[in-house]
Design a protein around this motif. Sequence first.
Motif, PDB file in Angstrom:
ATOM      1  N   UNK A 167     -14.207   0.885   0.581  1.00  0.00           N
ATOM      2  CA  UNK A 167     -12.892   0.730  -0.005  1.00  0.00           C
ATOM      3  C   UNK A 167     -12.854   1.474  -1.336  1.00  0.00           C
TER       4      UNK A 167
ATOM      5  N   UNK B  48      -8.817  -5.024  -9.431  1.00  0.00           N
ATOM      6  CA  UNK B  48      -8.376  -3.639  -9.207  1.00  0.00           C
ATOM      7  C   UNK B  48      -7.478  -3.533  -7.983  1.00  0.00           C
ATOM      8  N   UNK B  49      -7.894  -4.218  -6.907  1.00  0.00           N
ATOM      9  CA  UNK B  49      -7.106  -4.151  -5.673  1.00  0.00           C
ATOM     10  C   UNK B  49      -5.708  -4.699  -5.919  1.00  0.00           C
TER      11      UNK B  49
ATOM     12  N   UNK C  70       2.415  -0.436  -6.322  1.00  0.00           N
ATOM     13  CA  UNK C  70       3.214  -0.080  -5.149  1.00  0.00           C
ATOM     14  C   UNK C  70       4.401  -1.027  -4.979  1.00  0.00           C
TER      15      UNK C  70
ATOM     16  N   UNK D 134      -3.616  -2.227  -7.940  1.00  0.00           N
ATOM     17  CA  UNK D 134      -3.110  -1.115  -7.121  1.00  0.00           C
ATOM     18  C   UNK D 134      -1.899  -1.585  -6.316  1.00  0.00           C
TER      19      UNK D 134
ATOM     20  N   UNK E 191      -2.282  -9.744  -2.247  1.00  0.00           N
ATOM     21  CA  UNK E 191      -3.471 -10.382  -2.829  1.00  0.00           C
ATOM     22  C   UNK E 191      -3.053 -11.291  -3.970  1.00  0.00           C
TER      23      UNK E 191
ATOM     24  N   UNK F  39       0.858  -1.177   0.000  1.00  0.00           N
ATOM     25  CA  UNK F  39       0.000   0.000   0.000  1.00  0.00           C
ATOM     26  C   UNK F  39       0.897   1.231   0.000  1.00  0.00           C
TER      27      UNK F  39
ATOM     28  N   UNK G 240     -13.411  -6.068  -8.492  1.00  0.00           N
ATOM     29  CA  UNK G 240     -12.824  -5.414  -7.319  1.00  0.00           C
ATOM     30  C   UNK G 240     -11.481  -6.062  -6.970  1.00  0.00           C
ATOM     31  N   UNK G 241     -11.480  -7.410  -6.992  1.00  0.00           N
ATOM     32  CA  UNK G 241     -10.246  -8.131  -6.649  1.00  0.00           C
ATOM     33  C   UNK G 241      -9.126  -7.794  -7.630  1.00  0.00           C
TER      34      UNK G 241
ATOM     35  N   UNK H  50     -19.240 -11.356 -10.280  1.00  0.00           N
ATOM     36  CA  UNK H  50     -18.329 -10.757 -11.248  1.00  0.00           C
ATOM     37  C   UNK H  50     -17.835  -9.388 -10.781  1.00  0.00           C
ATOM     38  N   UNK H  51     -18.734  -8.661 -10.132  1.00  0.00           N
ATOM     39  CA  UNK H  51     -18.331  -7.364  -9.601  1.00  0.00           C
ATOM     40  C   UNK H  51     -17.224  -7.552  -8.559  1.00  0.00           C
ATOM     41  N   UNK H  52     -17.398  -8.602  -7.754  1.00  0.00           N
ATOM     42  CA  UNK H  52     -16.376  -8.934  -6.766  1.00  0.00           C
ATOM     43  C   UNK H  52     -15.040  -9.243  -7.428  1.00  0.00           C
ATOM     44  N   UNK H  53     -15.096  -9.920  -8.578  1.00  0.00           N
ATOM     45  CA  UNK H  53     -13.858 -10.249  -9.291  1.00  0.00           C
ATOM     46  C   UNK H  53     -13.190  -8.985  -9.827  1.00  0.00           C
TER      47      UNK H  53
ATOM     48  N   UNK I 215      -5.606 -12.926  -9.771  1.00  0.00           N
ATOM     49  CA  UNK I 215      -6.821 -13.694 -10.038  1.00  0.00           C
ATOM     50  C   UNK I 215      -6.727 -14.452 -11.358  1.00  0.00           C
ATOM     51  N   UNK I 216      -6.168 -13.808 -12.370  1.00  0.00           N
ATOM     52  CA  UNK I 216      -6.134 -14.432 -13.690  1.00  0.00           C
ATOM     53  C   UNK I 216      -4.725 -14.519 -14.239  1.00  0.00           C
TER      54      UNK I 216
ATOM     55  N   UNK J  23     -22.309  -5.663  -0.982  1.00  0.00           N
ATOM     56  CA  UNK J  23     -22.772  -6.748  -1.852  1.00  0.00           C
ATOM     57  C   UNK J  23     -21.972  -8.038  -1.659  1.00  0.00           C
TER      58      UNK J  23
END
Lengths: 315, 443
Positions: free
Chosen positions: B423, A264-265, A272, A268, A220, A189, A261-262, A256-259, A223-224, B345
């Motif tokens: 977040x 993007x996180x 760093x 980021x 993290x 971070x 987010x994952x 899918x929205x969760x994916x 994911x892919x 969500x």
Amino acid sequence: MTSLLDHRLLFVTGKGGVGKSTVASALALLASTQGKKTLVCEVEPKGDLSALYECGPTSFAGREIAEHLWAMSMDTEASLREYLKINLRVPVVGRIGPLARAFDFVATAAPGVREILVVGKLCWEVREQNWDLIVVDASATGHVIGQLAAPQAINSLVKVGLVRQQTDWMLDILSDPAKTGLCVVTTPEEMPVNETIELAGRVGAETTVSLSTVIVNRVLPELFGANEEAMFEALCAEEVARTLAVESGGDVGLIFEGAHLAVTMRRTQAAHLDRLRKHIDAAVPFLFLPYLFTRVHGLRTTRKVARAIDEELGS
Amino acid sequence: MTPEIPEPPETRRSPARRGDGRSSGRSSGRNRSQKDAKPDWTPREQSRPGRVPARGGGEASLDTLVGAKEIVVACGPGGVGKTTTAAALAAMTAIEQGGRILVLTIDPARRLADALGLDGIGNQERRVPPERFSQAGVKPRGELWAAMLDTAKSWDDLVRRHAPDPETVAQILANPLYRNISGRFVQSHDYIAMERLFEIHASGTYDLIVVDTPPTRNAIDFLEAPQRMADFFSSRLLRWLIAPYRSRLVTFASRPFYQIADRVLGTQFLSDVAEFFILFQTMYAGFVERAQAVGRLLRDRRTTFLVVATLESAPLREAEFFASALDERHLHLGAMVLNKVLPDYLRDRSATRVAEHLRESAEEVAEKVAATGPPALGDREAVARVLRRVASSFLDFQTVARHESEQRKELATSPDLLVAVPYFDSDIYDLEGLIRLGRQLWA
């Protein structure tokens, strides 16, 4: 270069909140399970060790909490008592009350006096060869330099006296990279990375201790793999999502929205991490510890982190 | 100290502010000037004061809270976004309520200066250029100012103010130990932050000061700092310690101390220390008085505290501890801000079932997709892998989100106002980002 757990004295620091104490506890736990007689010392006794090992309160005296593993918490006053007892052989017990309070005043104004009692105690334990490894859950990045540089600070202020003679052997221990190492824990971070970069510079400039490892905590997962992200985007198309909803018994939109987010996180974090790697001497090894998808601490988490460190060290 | 400032802008308009029942000249930004800088301390009533904006009114929000206050102290554990939260809150107040708003930060991060469009922030307050706001697409009703605490410089100012004569000032500033107490003595940082806050508040220049607190070893250190500073200089022990250097007469009681200290530390060092204390004692009266005034300011009803945390175990535990520490000291906990909260969500129950199914039967689902979907999804095995990954990731994050939600329910000290900020998927690097965060806080 000495492998991490082959040091005698390992300081673990990091910005507040990055999991410094967890990593320190895990390092000590790992060393002890490898059969090393290990002491872990909490410099700021906030009860972190007790929570991370679920072992009850710790004190200056030190206590065996598992096979090969002892835990203690630092106490400068107790350290002063011990020091006087060892070095002056005066019957201090009766007179130490006002002495300790007076000492408090001196220590408030003079840099390094309090710190030397912390570092002095740890170096003493090294010199006495009481342990295979001492892991120090040290102060946060802001204060650790003051501790590591205490012997020099004392040298420059105190020109004569017993303390002066003793900083020499402390410096010998601290400046030997085979004996003493510094681990900086960070998370991927912005602020923790900034502080780590700054600390790395200051360690070199202001202390004789070597930065031995950077431990990046809470990384993290990616994911892919290659091509998979394009596939994921194709899966997000409306008509495909309809098929998926039918096949999996409900709307996949949130999943899918969760994916997203994952992803993007993770992205980021990656930026760093790149910055961190670029600013730290390439010779300094990095260890990466995975994000644990749990937000609790306790022995179970400490064990998980220890296993993760073990894997990283093995590779 | 205070910058040259033109006529103040539109005063903050806040019903809560007027409803506070205090009608001193200070409560209007328009009437403030250097002249009425003398603080008018309103003693805080003993019975749990100031929980005004939240309870009973029904409509608790940060916006009403800050509207009723002159000082907001953002505190809490390190690494939770205190500085950013403080800056976002100040920006929102300048935008929505008007007046002259100052964010006083101790965080030397370049990023905040950049975000505010200032090439560096220093001890001197500076105004955030109005163009920055128009670039971000907003027209603020007031002004946003920023300053960063420079500990060493603030200490020097303090010495100049309290030392009896220029000669003593010079002696203190030249003392080798002085630099150490001003630079390294950890609590000096805490103390000086509060002292500077007092100074700026007393100048009457700002309608609202939002201050973020130093990252302390122990979160409550800075609350104790004024008292500790006063104790330090008024201590009998201190006098006892330096007595022999004043009178050359070592008392019977202190002899053992000096014998031991001489052997351990050497005489020269001890007399350096003593000289420092002797010099510092000349500032005793001013110091103690000032430290007490700082303490009163923190307890004043115009001051409120904002505890910033995240829902991770350790920071949250620290934040709870902090909240109870405020309570014990009769300091007003206005709100708790929880940063970096995962979106709701992720806790959706029907999504759990879908994700579990998707994870278990990824192959079957992939087969259907491969059969009916576009050619890009023809590789059944690869599609199954992606689906499994996506589903497991969702369930992983769900574990964290659920845990967060539990933590939130269990908050032992329930503050009047709990603000959860989601977040953000990127770091905040400009005023727009700050405002985006600010709107979440404000809502």
